[in-house]
Design a protein around this motif. Structure first.
Motif, PDB file in Angstrom:
ATOM      1  N   ASP A  91       0.811  -1.231   0.000  1.00 24.20           N
ATOM      2  CA  ASP A  91       0.000   0.000   0.000  1.00 24.20           C
ATOM      3  C   ASP A  91       0.840   1.275   0.000  1.00 24.20           C
ATOM      4  O   ASP A  91       0.350   2.360  -0.270  1.00 24.20           O
ATOM      5  CB  ASP A  91      -0.992  -0.011   1.175  1.00 24.20           C
ATOM      6  CG  ASP A  91      -0.307   0.002   2.540  1.00 24.20           C
ATOM      7  OD1 ASP A  91       0.944   0.119   2.601  1.00 24.20           O
ATOM      8  OD2 ASP A  91      -1.024  -0.123   3.555  1.00 24.20           O
ATOM      9  N   THR A  93       1.868   2.980   2.370  1.00 29.22           N
ATOM     10  CA  THR A  93       1.538   3.967   3.404  1.00 29.22           C
ATOM     11  C   THR A  93       1.706   3.430   4.829  1.00 29.22           C
ATOM     12  O   THR A  93       1.857   4.212   5.760  1.00 29.22           O
ATOM     13  CB  THR A  93       0.066   4.449   3.275  1.00 29.22           C
ATOM     14  OG1 THR A  93      -0.788   3.304   3.355  1.00 29.22           O
ATOM     15  CG2 THR A  93      -0.177   5.162   1.964  1.00 29.22           C
ATOM     16  N   CYS A 105       4.436  -5.337   4.460  1.00 28.11           N
ATOM     17  CA  CYS A 105       3.237  -4.476   4.421  1.00 28.11           C
ATOM     18  C   CYS A 105       2.020  -5.176   5.040  1.00 28.11           C
ATOM     19  O   CYS A 105       1.781  -6.358   4.802  1.00 28.11           O
ATOM     20  CB  CYS A 105       2.926  -4.108   2.966  1.00 28.11           C
ATOM     21  SG  CYS A 105       1.446  -3.093   2.792  1.00 28.11           S
ATOM     22  N   VAL A 106       1.242  -4.418   5.813  1.00 22.58           N
ATOM     23  CA  VAL A 106       0.055  -5.012   6.446  1.00 22.58           C
ATOM     24  C   VAL A 106      -0.999  -5.401   5.403  1.00 22.58           C
ATOM     25  O   VAL A 106      -1.884  -6.206   5.680  1.00 22.58           O
ATOM     26  CB  VAL A 106      -0.573  -4.072   7.508  1.00 22.58           C
ATOM     27  CG1 VAL A 106       0.372  -3.868   8.678  1.00 22.58           C
ATOM     28  CG2 VAL A 106      -0.965  -2.725   6.896  1.00 22.58           C
TER      29      VAL A 106
HETATM   30 ZN   LIG Z   1       2.314  -1.088   3.605  1.00 22.44          ZN
END
Ligand SMILES: [Zn+2]
Length: 351
Positions: A91, A93, A105-106
């Motif tokens: 993402d 972010t 990344c989550v």
């Molecule tokens: Zn991420």
């Protein structure tokens, strides 16, 4: 457009080849006209059925091609650019992305698993997942390395931090990630020991740089490792097999050694001997894909010719099932590639 897809999970028989809606690039996305895609074991797991795979689905993580159309806000890419695909989607972010750890990344996803992939005439993905193809690479070579080489790179260099002169055991050397790990370990300057299941594959693994190749169908692997290392064991084990190799990994690693895992092709719940782990100060390291920084470094090494992706066989996209069969029967050595039928290519007679 033409694509390979499946409407339900199952064996090779669920694969279909036919029409699929041509995807439109959204903001920040690019549509790539695929010139070559590569098969991975991941494509088999995704087809057989793992959680979170939406149906119907177009498989395929690895690919290369030409920029066909850019969505709003895309800069630095033009239609006609030769590009290869980094198949890890992030993402950009979350806290891990901001720290430069994109594969942690989550919202991490993989092309062809969570979103439609590269076994098609076109694929859409974020512009940040596209990289210029180094001059010396063909479209086919450029599609052959991203997934397995980035996985092996992070395992061997990012996670295990293999050093020159150290010893490393790599299980199942015929596999894509294991084969890449051998080459990367040799590049580091380590001594490589590998296992495989046939004399024919053993010869090729030796050629790829393994000092010792153990036929695991005939020999006790951990005993062979203890013999060659004067009972010490190896500094690092690369294990992507799981159930069948885990205890061997624990018995083959030196005191203070590292075992790094990226997968479990034989099953995810091996027997484990905790006493070996604490008494021998063993570090168990997990690893998935690679960060953006690691991928860029890998790309520069492949672009310089120090790592050469090995290609086993190329099939037309409409013949994808043949490629799957070849992997599922364990007959390949190197990557199996798929080329859209609409792409002009010289095919060997009879293919
Ligand atoms: Zn991420």
């Amino acid at each position: 457009m033409k694509s390979v897809f499946f409407r339900k999970h199952g064996g090779i028989e669920v694969l279909e080849y036919g029409d699929w809606p041509t995807p439109e690039p959204g903001p920040g996305q690019v549509r790539v006209a695929i010139r070559a895609a590569a098969l991975n074991h991941l494509d088999i797991f995704v087809r057989n059925g793992i959680p979170d795979v939406p149906l119907p689905q177009v498989p395929g993580a690895d690919g290369s091609g030409v920029v066909d159309a850019c969505g709003p806000g895309v800069e630095g890419l033009q239609p006609g650019d030769r590009v290869l695909i980094q198949p890890g989607l992030y993402d950009n972010t979350c806290e891990f992305c901001r720290a430069g750890e994109q594969s942690v990344c989550v919202k991490f996803q993989i092309l062809g698993e969570h979103v439609p992939g590269t076994f098609a005439e076109f694929a859409v993905l974020p512009a940040r997942n596209l990289f210029p193809i180094p001059e010396r690479l063909s479209f086919e070579q450029a599609a052959a390395f991203p997934l397995v080489y980035q996985t092996a790179w992070r395992m061997v260099i990012g996670r295990a931090a293999l050093k020159p002169g150290e010893t490393i055991l790599i299980h199942g050397a015929g596999g894509g990630v294991a084969g890449a790990a051998i080459e990367i370990a040799r590049l580091v300057g380590a001594r490589v020991f590998a296992t495989t299941s046939s004399a024919e594959k053993a010869a090729r693994v030796r050629e790829a740089g393994a000092e010792l190749v153990i036929d695991y169908t005939k020999e006790d692997v951990s005993r062979a490792i203890r013999t060659v290392t004067n009972k010490r064991g190896v500094d690092v084990v690369v294990d992507s097999i799981g159930d069948k190799t885990w205890m061997t990994s624990l018995r083959s690693v030196a005191k203070g050694g590292r075992i790094v895992t990226c997968g479990a092709t034989s099953g995810p719940n091996p027997k484990e001997e905790l006493r070996l782990i604490f008494w021998n100060h063993i570090s168990i390291l997990g690893s998935t894909m690679a960060s953006d920084k690691e991928f860029r470094l890998l790309l520069s090494v492949v672009g310089s010719g120090k790592l050469v992706p090995r290609i086993d066989k190329v099939f037309r996209l409409s013949q994808a099932a043949e490629g799957y069969r070849r992997i599922e029967e364990g007959r390949q050595f190197g990557k199996i590639l798929l080329v859209p039928d609409s792409v002009e290519r010289r095919w060997p007679d009879g293919d």
